[in-house]
Structures are given as C-alpha cells and as structure tokens.
Scaffold this motif. Structure first.
Motif, PDB file in Angstrom:
ATOM      1  N   ASN A 142      11.413  25.495  81.684  1.00  0.00           N
ATOM      2  CA  ASN A 142      12.619  24.494  81.495  1.00  0.00           C
ATOM      3  C   ASN A 142      13.560  25.216  81.406  1.00  0.00           C
ATOM      4  O   ASN A 142      14.512  25.820  80.576  1.00  0.00           O
ATOM      5  N   GLU A 143      14.638  26.615  82.332  1.00  0.00           N
ATOM      6  CA  GLU A 143      15.699  27.222  82.045  1.00  0.00           C
ATOM      7  C   GLU A 143      16.357  26.552  81.659  1.00  0.00           C
ATOM      8  O   GLU A 143      16.845  27.413  81.215  1.00  0.00           O
ATOM      9  N   GLU A 144      16.687  24.911  82.002  1.00  0.00           N
ATOM     10  CA  GLU A 144      18.121  24.881  81.087  1.00  0.00           C
ATOM     11  C   GLU A 144      18.084  24.903  79.386  1.00  0.00           C
ATOM     12  O   GLU A 144      19.653  25.049  79.203  1.00  0.00           O
ATOM     13  N   LEU A 145      16.888  24.957  79.225  1.00  0.00           N
ATOM     14  CA  LEU A 145      17.060  24.502  77.431  1.00  0.00           C
ATOM     15  C   LEU A 145      16.654  25.949  77.004  1.00  0.00           C
ATOM     16  O   LEU A 145      17.242  26.640  76.286  1.00  0.00           O
ATOM     17  N   ASP A 181       8.301  26.544  73.925  1.00  0.00           N
ATOM     18  CA  ASP A 181       7.597  26.074  74.926  1.00  0.00           C
ATOM     19  C   ASP A 181       8.298  25.836  76.247  1.00  0.00           C
ATOM     20  O   ASP A 181       8.149  25.683  77.220  1.00  0.00           O
ATOM     21  N   ALA A 182       9.826  25.978  76.196  1.00  0.00           N
ATOM     22  CA  ALA A 182      10.990  25.555  77.550  1.00  0.00           C
ATOM     23  C   ALA A 182      10.784  27.315  78.305  1.00  0.00           C
ATOM     24  O   ALA A 182      10.322  27.175  79.777  1.00  0.00           O
ATOM     25  N   GLU A 216       7.328  26.070  80.157  1.00  0.00           N
ATOM     26  CA  GLU A 216       6.793  25.053  80.904  1.00  0.00           C
ATOM     27  C   GLU A 216       7.690  25.016  82.344  1.00  0.00           C
ATOM     28  O   GLU A 216       8.729  24.736  82.334  1.00  0.00           O
TER      29      GLU A 216
END
Length: 313
Positions: free
Chosen positions: A231-234, A225-226, A229
């Motif tokens: 969400n590079e940090e996660l 999901d990251a 989405e």
C-alpha cells in the motif's frame, strides 16, 4: 542434534531503562513498558539493548532489567538480552541471561576497539560458543562483518539466527542478503528504522527494531502492514506526516535516538520521565513541545484502537 532455531520476525520491541527519582531502575515502569509493547502486538522484547541504555547499566541493573523482562513476558513472546562491549563482560552477560531464562541474545559491538575481520570473527565466535541459545549479530559502528567473515560464522555456528544492520551500507547489505539468503533473518536496526524500512524491505529485511512503538505502536503496525501489503499511498502518507517530522527532531541532538523515545512515552502517559544517563541528554523543551504536537496530530489522524492505548493517552 541441535534443533532448528528461528529469530523473531515483524516489529521488534526495545524497552527503555526507566529511572526512579533517586536514579535507580524503575521496575514498575519497565513492566508497564513491556506489557504495553506486548499488548500492542510486538513480536518480541529485546531488553537492555541500545534503547535500554546498555552502555550505562551496571551489572546489578542489567540483571534487574533482564529479570523483569523474563517475568513480565512470562513466555508470551521471546526475550532477547543485549550482550557485548568488553568481551569478558559479554560472556558473563550471556551466562547470566541464560540462567535467567532469556530466549536468545543480541551481540552489540565490542568496546571502543576497531578490529580486523579476523578479530571481529573471534569476538562473535567466542561469545556465541558460551551458549546454545539463538544469537543475533549487530552490524554497527566498529563491528561490521564482511561477507567472508559472516559466512564463516554462520556455517560454523547454527546458533546464529539473525543479522541486524545498523550501519546503512546498502551495497554490503545486498551482497549479504543475496548471497546468504534466508539462512538467517535480516533485521533493520538503523536509528528510527521506519525511516529506512522501504529500502530495506525491498532487499529481504522483514523485521525491524521500532523505537516509535514505545509510544505510538499502532502507527508503526499500520505502517508495517502497509509495507507488506504494497500500500504505497499509506506508506507515503505516514512517512510524510509522522516519520519525517519525528526524525527531524531525532537528528537535532546526539543521543536523541534514546532520549526522544522516553519523551514520547512520557507524552502519551507512560510512567517514564524524560531522563537519561550521560553522555545522552534529555529532550530539550522546544523539541519536547514539537514532539508533543506531532504525536497529538498523529493520534487525531490515526487514532489508537486498543483499550490499553486509550488508557495511556
């Protein structure tokens, strides 16, 4: 008129081949494995493939695993069976799988022989033509199709719905995805696919086979999901804290791509002993302890939410 077929997308489930103490297929443990994957949201079940020790199964065991998978899924998700190796056996596996009610099949490499492109084309075509079921081609080891061969197969055989890459040639992958596009689904089939998924995702691969999902599927889902989405940090956090440490153990011994999955399942409480058939070897004690520590820390950092997971941990 052949109706439009689609390949499974998202995170693909690849159950293992659990054994009883006497060395037979443990049907109850296999059912538990499959139910766990489905309840954790995996999109499909690929039975008797690489993680399921396809190379080490006899005909009766193969049939048992397919029967269990079809029965337990009961239409909740698609079931794909592994076929391949000896071409005569592959054809028999296709026919058997279709009779048992699978939704499609994944074609594994031919046995030992490294053929020319024409030979590989004929290998895949001969197998696919024996059924109208959706087929996924596996690019791996001695069976890597180049663009002209793959294009020819796809143009001639509408049953082909996906291409799974397990060789890691990104130059070839770019050539294939940019030329063929979304006519087929592109699946990342590299060992421990989460490790390479950031690169694959960027060139059009939206699905992958997840070994880790056999024991910490919620983390694989969080990671997937990251990625989707942005969400590079996660993505980086999970990559560094979970994926890399597990992958370092996986690379420590040949065959750990299979046996490390079973060790992880045993650690979280699934009824799968740390046993594999030769030439694979079980996970050694030192590595088993290391994996256990990683899983425990992972569950502290990313606790499982679903009730099934809580029962198993």
């Amino acid at each position: 008129m052949i109706k439009k077929r689609k390949a499974p997308t998202g995170i693909l489930g690849f159950p293992t081949a659990p054994y009883t103490e006497s060395g037979e297929i443990d049907e109850k443990a296999l059912a538990k494995n499959i139910n766990f994957l489905i309840k954790e949201g995996l999109s499909s079940i690929f039975i008797a493939c690489g993680s399921g020790e396809f190379h080490a199964l006899n005909k009766a065991e193969y049939q048992t695993m397919v029967e269990v998978a079809v029965s337990i899924t009961n239409g909740r998700v698609p079931v794909y069976s592994g076929v391949g190796g000896n071409i005569a056996d592959a054809i028999e596996q296709v026919r058997l799988s279709e009779n048992l009610g699978v939704n499609g099949f994944l074609i594994l490499p031919p046995y030992l022989i490294e053929g020319e492109q024409e030979g590989l084309y004929n290998y895949y075509k001969t197998i696919i033509q024996k059924s109208s079921l959706p087929a996924i081609l596996y690019q791996r080891d001695n069976a890597v199709l180049q663009l002209p061969s793959l294009q020819k197969l796809i143009e001639e055989l509408p049953q082909i719905v996906g291409v799974k890459d397990g060789c890691g040639n990104m130059e070839l992958n770019l050539e294939l995805t940019k030329t063929i596009g979304d006519r087929v689904e592109w699946l990342n089939g590299m060992p421990f696919a989460e490790i390479t998924m950031p690169a694959y995702h960027s060139i059009g691969f939206n699905s992958y086979s997840s070994a880790m999902s056999n024991y910490i599927p919620h983390v694989s889902r969080l990671y997937y999901d990251a990625l989707n989405e942005g969400n590079e940090e996660l993505v980086k956090e999970i990559y560094v804290n979970v994926l890399l440490p597990i992958n370092q153990i996986r690379k420590a011994r040949k065959g750990y791509a299979v046996s490390l999955i079973k060790a992880g399942m045993e650690i979280v409480g699934l009824p799968v002993a740390n046993t594999v058939r030769p030439p694979c070897i079980p996970v050694e004690k030192e590595h088993y302890v290391q994996l256990k520590t990683i899983i425990e820390r992972t569950l502290e950092r990313y606790p499982a939410q679903q009730s099934e997971s809580k029962e198993l941990i």
